[in-house]
Design an enzyme around this catalytic site. Structure first.
Site, PDB file in Angstrom:
ATOM      1  N   THR A  18     -46.182  47.417 104.916  1.00 48.17           N
ATOM      2  CA  THR A  18     -45.154  46.894 104.347  1.00 48.17           C
ATOM      3  C   THR A  18     -44.418  45.771 105.274  1.00 48.17           C
ATOM      4  OG1 THR A  18     -43.920  48.822 105.010  1.00 48.17           O
ATOM      5  CG2 THR A  18     -44.329  48.896 102.828  1.00 48.17           C
ATOM      6  N   SER A 113     -32.886  42.004 100.590  1.00 44.65           N
ATOM      7  CA  SER A 113     -33.135  41.151  99.601  1.00 44.65           C
ATOM      8  C   SER A 113     -32.277  41.546  98.451  1.00 44.65           C
ATOM      9  CB  SER A 113     -34.466  41.293  99.221  1.00 44.65           C
ATOM     10  OG  SER A 113     -34.866  40.333  98.239  1.00 44.65           O
ATOM     11  N   HIS A 114     -32.725  41.807  97.016  1.00 48.70           N
ATOM     12  CA  HIS A 114     -31.829  41.998  96.187  1.00 48.70           C
ATOM     13  C   HIS A 114     -31.388  43.391  96.033  1.00 48.70           C
ATOM     14  CE1 HIS A 114     -35.999  43.285  95.638  1.00 48.70           C
ATOM     15  NE2 HIS A 114     -35.803  44.143  94.917  1.00 48.70           N
ATOM     16  N   LYS A 126     -37.113  42.186 108.658  1.00 47.30           N
ATOM     17  CA  LYS A 126     -38.168  41.908 108.889  1.00 47.30           C
ATOM     18  C   LYS A 126     -38.600  40.863 109.829  1.00 47.30           C
ATOM     19  CE  LYS A 126     -38.800  38.668 105.128  1.00 47.30           C
ATOM     20  NZ  LYS A 126     -39.540  38.229 103.896  1.00 47.30           N
ATOM     21  N   ASP A 277     -30.989  35.241  94.804  1.00 45.53           N
ATOM     22  CA  ASP A 277     -30.724  36.917  95.145  1.00 45.53           C
ATOM     23  C   ASP A 277     -29.906  37.059  96.398  1.00 45.53           C
ATOM     24  OD1 ASP A 277     -32.754  36.117  96.601  1.00 45.53           O
ATOM     25  OD2 ASP A 277     -33.454  38.170  96.667  1.00 45.53           O
ATOM     26  N   ASP A 279     -30.665  37.452  99.568  1.00 40.96           N
ATOM     27  CA  ASP A 279     -31.200  36.511 100.691  1.00 40.96           C
ATOM     28  C   ASP A 279     -31.772  35.161 100.330  1.00 40.96           C
ATOM     29  OD1 ASP A 279     -33.506  37.881  99.489  1.00 40.96           O
ATOM     30  OD2 ASP A 279     -34.769  37.520 101.308  1.00 40.96           O
ATOM     31  N   ASP A 281     -34.087  34.050  98.316  1.00 39.69           N
ATOM     32  CA  ASP A 281     -35.449  33.680  98.029  1.00 39.69           C
ATOM     33  C   ASP A 281     -35.735  33.781  96.499  1.00 39.69           C
ATOM     34  OD1 ASP A 281     -35.706  36.448  98.139  1.00 39.69           O
ATOM     35  OD2 ASP A 281     -37.289  36.533  99.595  1.00 39.69           O
ATOM     36  N   ARG A 282     -35.109  34.544  95.488  1.00 37.14           N
ATOM     37  CA  ARG A 282     -35.259  34.554  94.218  1.00 37.14           C
ATOM     38  C   ARG A 282     -34.644  33.579  93.463  1.00 37.14           C
ATOM     39  NH1 ARG A 282     -36.747  41.022  92.702  1.00 37.14           N
ATOM     40  NH2 ARG A 282     -37.935  41.329  94.593  1.00 37.14           N
ATOM     41  N   THR A 344     -49.102  41.780  95.282  1.00 38.49           N
ATOM     42  CA  THR A 344     -47.833  41.636  95.160  1.00 38.49           C
ATOM     43  C   THR A 344     -47.380  41.470  96.535  1.00 38.49           C
ATOM     44  OG1 THR A 344     -47.569  42.850  93.055  1.00 38.49           O
ATOM     45  CG2 THR A 344     -45.848  42.945  94.726  1.00 38.49           C
ATOM     46  N   GLU A 364     -44.242  37.197  89.512  1.00 40.37           N
ATOM     47  CA  GLU A 364     -43.442  37.557  88.208  1.00 40.37           C
ATOM     48  C   GLU A 364     -41.785  38.118  88.424  1.00 40.37           C
ATOM     49  OE1 GLU A 364     -42.345  40.855  87.787  1.00 40.37           O
ATOM     50  OE2 GLU A 364     -43.612  41.296  89.526  1.00 40.37           O
ATOM     51  N   LYS A 376     -40.753  32.649  99.447  1.00 39.99           N
ATOM     52  CA  LYS A 376     -40.378  32.037  98.101  1.00 39.99           C
ATOM     53  C   LYS A 376     -38.908  31.495  98.459  1.00 39.99           C
ATOM     54  CE  LYS A 376     -39.178  36.773  96.696  1.00 39.99           C
ATOM     55  NZ  LYS A 376     -40.107  37.677  97.583  1.00 39.99           N
ATOM     56  N   ARG A 496     -43.806  50.589  87.901  1.00 44.07           N
ATOM     57  CA  ARG A 496     -43.822  49.265  87.618  1.00 44.07           C
ATOM     58  C   ARG A 496     -44.747  49.128  86.369  1.00 44.07           C
ATOM     59  NH1 ARG A 496     -39.593  47.223  90.324  1.00 44.07           N
ATOM     60  NH2 ARG A 496     -39.567  47.043  92.244  1.00 44.07           N
TER      61      ARG A 496
HETATM   62  C1  VG1 Z   1     -40.956  43.553  94.703  1.00 43.47           C
HETATM   63  C2  VG1 Z   1     -41.485  42.539  93.906  1.00 43.47           C
HETATM   64  C3  VG1 Z   1     -42.481  41.698  94.643  1.00 43.47           C
HETATM   65  C4  VG1 Z   1     -41.512  40.986  95.813  1.00 43.47           C
HETATM   66  C5  VG1 Z   1     -40.803  42.085  96.529  1.00 43.47           C
HETATM   67  C6  VG1 Z   1     -40.029  41.482  97.506  1.00 43.47           C
HETATM   68  O1  VG1 Z   1     -41.646  44.360  95.339  1.00 43.47           O
HETATM   69  O2  VG1 Z   1     -41.979  43.207  92.926  1.00 43.47           O
HETATM   70  O3  VG1 Z   1     -43.066  40.679  93.827  1.00 43.47           O
HETATM   71  O4  VG1 Z   1     -42.487  40.343  96.606  1.00 43.47           O
HETATM   72  O5  VG1 Z   1     -40.218  43.102  95.897  1.00 43.47           O
HETATM   73  O6  VG1 Z   1     -39.239  40.397  97.302  1.00 43.47           O
HETATM   74  P1  VG1 Z   1     -42.064  45.828  94.918  1.00 43.47           P
HETATM   75  O7  VG1 Z   1     -43.357  46.434  95.934  1.00 43.47           O
HETATM   76  O8  VG1 Z   1     -40.838  46.544  94.833  1.00 43.47           O
HETATM   77  O9  VG1 Z   1     -42.601  45.526  93.614  1.00 43.47           O
HETATM   78  V1  VG1 Z   1     -37.826  40.403  97.984  1.00 43.47           V
HETATM   79  O10 VG1 Z   1     -36.939  39.082  97.195  1.00 43.47           O
HETATM   80  O11 VG1 Z   1     -37.252  41.686  98.654  1.00 43.47           O
HETATM   81  O12 VG1 Z   1     -38.367  39.665  99.502  1.00 43.47           O
HETATM   82 CO    CO Z   2     -35.101  38.214  98.253  1.00 41.29          CO
END
Ligand code: VG1
Ligand code: CO
Length: 542
Positions: A18, A113-114, A126, A277, A279, A281-282, A344, A364, A376, A496
């Site tokens: 991770t 992140s989100h 990270k 989002d 941080d 990146d989304r 992913t 996605e 991203k 998912r």
């Molecule tokens: C999720 C998304 C994945 C993305 C990851 C980090 O991971 O599905 O596509 O890269 O979050 O995004 P998971 O393992 O929960 O499906 V972010 O915006 O936290 O850097």
């Molecule tokens: Co993010």
């Protein structure tokens, strides 16, 4: 000022592979816990002595004290310099840019992140390497190993720095350089996009709503969209970053960006809508009364990127994560450029970007980006869309419908079953794996399986293999269902289920997405034995 070594708190339950550490904020606040991770990063990369690091985060609760700790530890470990965004703020793509632009040894990015922020919500950290991207598996595995054998960490005993002041300060033997978090990123965007054309678009009356969700992109969006490109100041909503993101999930999707959806998904809405989002990146892209799925957005950007100056020479290739729809592959094939399918997670794009084999990448999960950084980048996607709209002078809906008529439409949806007990989620995945080889030819809810496998990625650049990246079922007629467990949750497990079906009949390009996918959804639920989760319906549909 003295340097101490102090015992750490153990880090439990961190899976190798991770990208970083994401836990409840209170877990991070235990004495010695954050310190364990930070010291383990330094240990894993051969020490911090004489190195330069970028440090910043999305401004969530605990961001500020965590940054003070990291700086004091970097100083105690002999680092030469730390570059910090003012107030401790840096979006993930802006941090990636600084790591690259300043030729540093990497960076520590603080964000979950989100995921929501606050004392009872989530925090994360990270490590990104010198190419600006999330540490690859080899490095993250080393970090995890270090977190388990670590006994002590080093930290200087000093008062907190004032991170509100741009300029250099001394911390022990280390220089702390506080920089404007927006300036270098905005300058990079200006090299990629035709700002004059976008300015002219706004001047012609084009309207926009950008939802910063009280997260990191507010200052970036104001500086670039409003102050530089001339969008109306009211176009940026929820622009002030807050430690708890105003109590919401800073997750740019139709479920969590409800206010924005309400404003844009009507015939009276603005020409363009977008959100980013926690941080930064989304991204979510909307047009007036028109939702653009992330997979479609990636395909449209691939087909039109050459309209922006930064991509005028065309793309080397496009890469998508495995569960992302195949829409961009169809574009790549038509354009005669390479396309790649990776597991992913953004770190898997790093080698392709570094090797110049892919120019644009996407997932996605509302993630799109290019070789301008190694993360991203939400605002980048918004600006590329704006550049394309400024060139084509069509609506988002027109561009999307043109796209489907040219390439066909990959109906696509992700169904998330959240916070299910981990043993039940594991049992479901184990059940699927056990029967993989027997599925071919079987029918579920009237759909015939033509093939089934588990995705394993062979990196074409470094030759490494990443196995067990998600179970795929292929159905007669070209539909697909993918199953995997989330690696970013902090509570229980999240299943998912990704559903996709290609439609090329011009009469069927404008169906309701969920209706178009209903037969595949029913088949997927039956095939994986969804009852094992104790649920019948998903919590979030995107
Ligand atoms: C999720 C998304 C994945 C993305 C990851 C980090 O991971 O599905 O596509 O890269 O979050 O995004 P998971 O393992 O929960 O499906 V972010 O915006 O936290 O850097
Ligand atoms: Co993010």
């Amino acid at each position: 000022m003295k340097t101490d070594t102090i015992a750490t708190a153990p880090i439990e339950g961190q899976a190798p592979g991770t990208s970083g550490l994401r836990k409840k904020t209170r877990v991070f606040m235990q004495p010695g816990y954050l310190e364990n991770f930070v010291q383990s990063v330094f240990n894993a990369i051969g020490g911090a002595a004489d190195k330069t690091f970028v440090v910043g985060g999305d401004g969530r609760y605990f961001n500020k004290p965590a940054i003070q700790t990291i700086l004091k530890m970097a100083a105690a470990n002999g680092a030469a310099r730390a570059i910090v965004g003012r107030g401790g703020l840096l979006s993930t793509p802006a941090a990636s840019n600084l790591i690259r632009q300043r030729g540093t040894d990497g960076g520590l990015i603080l964000s979950a992140s989100h995921n929501p922020g606050g004392l009872d919500e989530d925090f994360g950290i990270k490590f990104n390497t010198a190419n600006g991207g999330p540490a690859p598996e080899g490095v993250t595995d080393c970090i995890v190993t270090e977190t388990k054998r670590i006994e002590r960490y080093s930290i200087v005993d000093a008062t907190d720095l004032d991170l509100g002041l741009i300029g250099e300060q001394q911390l022990g033997g280390m220089v702390v350089e506080v920089v404007d978090p927006v300036a270098d990123y905005a300058a990079l965007m200006q090299t990629l996009f035709d700002f004059d054309k976008i300015r002219a678009l706004f001047a012609s009356g084009f309207t926009l709503r950008f939802d910063a969700m009280h997260a990191i992109t507010g200052p970036y969006a104001k500086a670039i969209l409003v102050n530089t490109l001339g969008a109306d100041p009211a176009s940026v909503m929820n622009a002030v970053p807050r430690e708890d993101f105003g109590g919401g999930h800073p997750d740019p999707n139709p479920t969590w960006a409800k206010d924005l959806m309400g404003l844009v998904m009507t015939d009276l809405g603005p020409d363009f809508g977008a959100a980013s989002d926690g941080d930064g990146d989304r991204n979510m892209i909307l047009g007036r009364n028109c939702y653009v799925s992330p997979s479609d957005s990636l395909a449209v950007l691939t087909a039109n990127a050459h309209l922006a100056p930064g991509y005028a020479d065309g793309l080397a290739g496009v890469a998508r994560s495995m569960p992302t729809s195949l829409a961009c592959d169809r574009v790549a094939e038509a354009m005669g450029i390479a396309h790649f399918e990776t597991p992913t997670g953004w770190k898997f794009f790093g080698n392709l970007l570094d090797a110049g084999r892919a120019t644009i990448c996407g997932e996605e999960s509302f993630g799109t980006g290019s070789d301008h950084v190694r993360e991203k980048d939400g605002l980048w996607a918004v600006l590329l869309w704006l550049n394309i709209l400024a060139e084509r002078r069509q609506s988002v809906a027109e561009i999307l419908s043109d796209h489907w008529k040219t390439y066909g439409r990959n109906y696509y949806s992700r169904h998330d079953y959240e916070a299910i007990p981990k043993d039940k989620a594991d049992a479901l995945m184990a059940g699927l794996r056990d029967k993989l080889s027997d599925l071919k030819g079987q029918g579920f809810a009237g759909q015939i399986v033509t093939g089934a496998d588990e995705f394993s990625y062979h990196d074409p650049v470094d030759g490494s293999t990443s196995a067990r990246q998600g179970v795929r079922l292929f159905f007669e007629g070209g539909a697909r269902a993918v199953f995997r467990l989330s690696g970013t949750g902090t509570e229980g497990a999240t299943l998912r289920m990704y559903l996709e079906r290609l439609e090329t009949d011009p009469d069927n390009l404008f169906l309701d997405t969920q209706a178009a996918l209903a037969p595949i959804r029913d088949a997927a639920k039956e095939a994986c034995d969804i009852g094992l989760t104790g649920r019948d319906a998903p919590d979030v549909v995107t």
